[in-house]
Design a protein around this motif. Structure first.
Motif, PDB file in Angstrom:
ATOM      1  N   ARG A  95      66.050  92.961 -16.646  1.00 42.64           N
ATOM      2  CA  ARG A  95      66.577  91.600 -16.649  1.00 42.64           C
ATOM      3  C   ARG A  95      67.644  91.538 -15.569  1.00 42.64           C
ATOM      4  N   VAL A  96      67.298  90.862 -14.471  1.00 42.13           N
ATOM      5  CA  VAL A  96      68.223  90.724 -13.348  1.00 42.13           C
ATOM      6  C   VAL A  96      68.306  89.246 -12.994  1.00 42.13           C
ATOM      7  N   SER A  97      69.504  88.711 -12.852  1.00 39.60           N
ATOM      8  CA  SER A  97      69.663  87.314 -12.472  1.00 39.60           C
ATOM      9  C   SER A  97      69.141  87.077 -11.061  1.00 39.60           C
ATOM     10  N   TYR A  98      68.580  85.902 -10.847  1.00 37.64           N
ATOM     11  CA  TYR A  98      68.069  85.547  -9.527  1.00 37.64           C
ATOM     12  C   TYR A  98      69.190  85.625  -8.488  1.00 37.64           C
ATOM     13  N   ASN A  99      70.370  85.166  -8.882  1.00 40.74           N
ATOM     14  CA  ASN A  99      71.515  85.238  -7.975  1.00 40.74           C
ATOM     15  C   ASN A  99      72.790  85.427  -8.782  1.00 40.74           C
ATOM     16  N   LYS A 100      73.832  85.931  -8.146  1.00 37.58           N
ATOM     17  CA  LYS A 100      75.099  86.181  -8.821  1.00 37.58           C
ATOM     18  C   LYS A 100      75.957  84.929  -8.950  1.00 37.58           C
ATOM     19  N   LYS A 101      75.764  83.976  -8.037  1.00 44.86           N
ATOM     20  CA  LYS A 101      76.547  82.748  -8.065  1.00 44.86           C
ATOM     21  C   LYS A 101      75.641  81.547  -8.284  1.00 44.86           C
ATOM     22  N   ALA A 102      76.151  80.550  -8.997  1.00 42.28           N
ATOM     23  CA  ALA A 102      75.399  79.320  -9.253  1.00 42.28           C
ATOM     24  C   ALA A 102      75.545  78.406  -8.044  1.00 42.28           C
ATOM     25  N   GLU A 103      74.761  78.679  -7.015  1.00 41.42           N
ATOM     26  CA  GLU A 103      74.862  77.957  -5.752  1.00 41.42           C
ATOM     27  C   GLU A 103      73.469  77.694  -5.196  1.00 41.42           C
ATOM     28  N   ASP A 104      73.385  76.818  -4.208  1.00 43.04           N
ATOM     29  CA  ASP A 104      72.121  76.617  -3.520  1.00 43.04           C
ATOM     30  C   ASP A 104      71.756  77.917  -2.802  1.00 43.04           C
ATOM     31  N   ILE A 105      70.548  78.383  -3.025  1.00 42.75           N
ATOM     32  CA  ILE A 105      70.163  79.688  -2.503  1.00 42.75           C
ATOM     33  C   ILE A 105      68.662  79.699  -2.245  1.00 42.75           C
TER      34      ILE A 105
END
Length: 244
Positions: A95-105
């Protein structure tokens, strides 16, 4: 039959010599691969058909430090014209998050891409195993319904499936369904009462701070509303192997 003249003989000799050299090189490659990976793996790869399951590499999956890492099981999604196999893990292994920050990516810049091509590869495959994982051209299309920017195309050894690939390589929703390993569940991957889990795709959702997913029932959510930092979606890596 007409007699061969000197020019014919020269051409024949070159062709015969080239064929013999190619056969000798192929035999040496086979001998090398069998010595590295075993005859069973070599034969399995060369006889693989779409839908087959093969084991390749190892990853901690049962959350038991008292034993070795478990073999990774892969579904053969495609046997490509150049002889490469396109593989997808049978289970969501982490289980790995798509990105570490909730930003446009985009996929090119997201955290999960760097994890797959560094941490996952180094942890799961020996140097010799990594030799047969080619760098793949990864096409990052815009979201097919909302037009959200998919970003630049990339070159990756390991990657997630796109929306289109998740739709094209499976017959139906049921075929896309999978479960999560004990390690993935320990790291908060969501599972339903039957241990079915949801997993990330690399494509953007209806906004650039959200990514598309496959739900626990196997449906492809083109307009998934969860942010890229969401901690419930599991990770189902894909890669290619090439013995040529």
């Amino acid at each position: 039959k007409r007699n061969l003249n000197k020019k014919d003989m020269s051409i024949f000799s070159k062709l015969f010599g080239k064929k013999q050299a190619e056969e000798e090189a192929a035999a040496k490659r086979k001998e090398l691969y069998i010595s590295l990976y075993g005859e069973e793996f070599y034969n399995k790869v060369h006889s693989a058909k779409k839908g087959d399951v093969i084991t390749f590499g190892s990853f901690e999956q049962d959350d038991n430090d008292g034993n070795d890492k478990e073999d990774i099981e892969w579904i053969v999604l495609d046997v490509e014209k150049d002889g490469r196999l396109l593989l997808l893990t049978k289970y969501c292994i982490e289980r790995v998050s798509y990105n570490k920050k909730a930003e446009d990516i985009t996929w090119e810049e997201c955290f999960i891409r760097s994890w797959l091509n560094k941490g996952f590869l180094d942890d799961s495959f020996t140097k010799e195993e990594q030799w047969i994982i080619p760098t793949s051209y990864v096409k990052n299309d815009d979201n097919p319904l909302y037009g959200t920017n998919g970003g630049n195309d990339t070159y990756d050894k390991s990657f997630l499936l796109s929306i289109e690939e998740a739709q094209d390589y499976f017959e139906n929703d049921r075929a896309r369904m999978t479960s999560a390993t004990e390690v993935a569940k320990l790291h908060y991957a969501y599972t339903d009462p039957f241990n079915n889990t949801a997993w990330w795709l690399r494509s953007p959702s209806f906004k650039s701070n959200k990514a598309a997913v496959v739900a626990d029932d196997g449906e492809v959510y083109i307009g998934a509303y969860h942010k890229v930092t969401d901690m419930i979606f599991a990770t189902r890596p894909a890669l290619r192997i090439d013995l040529s």
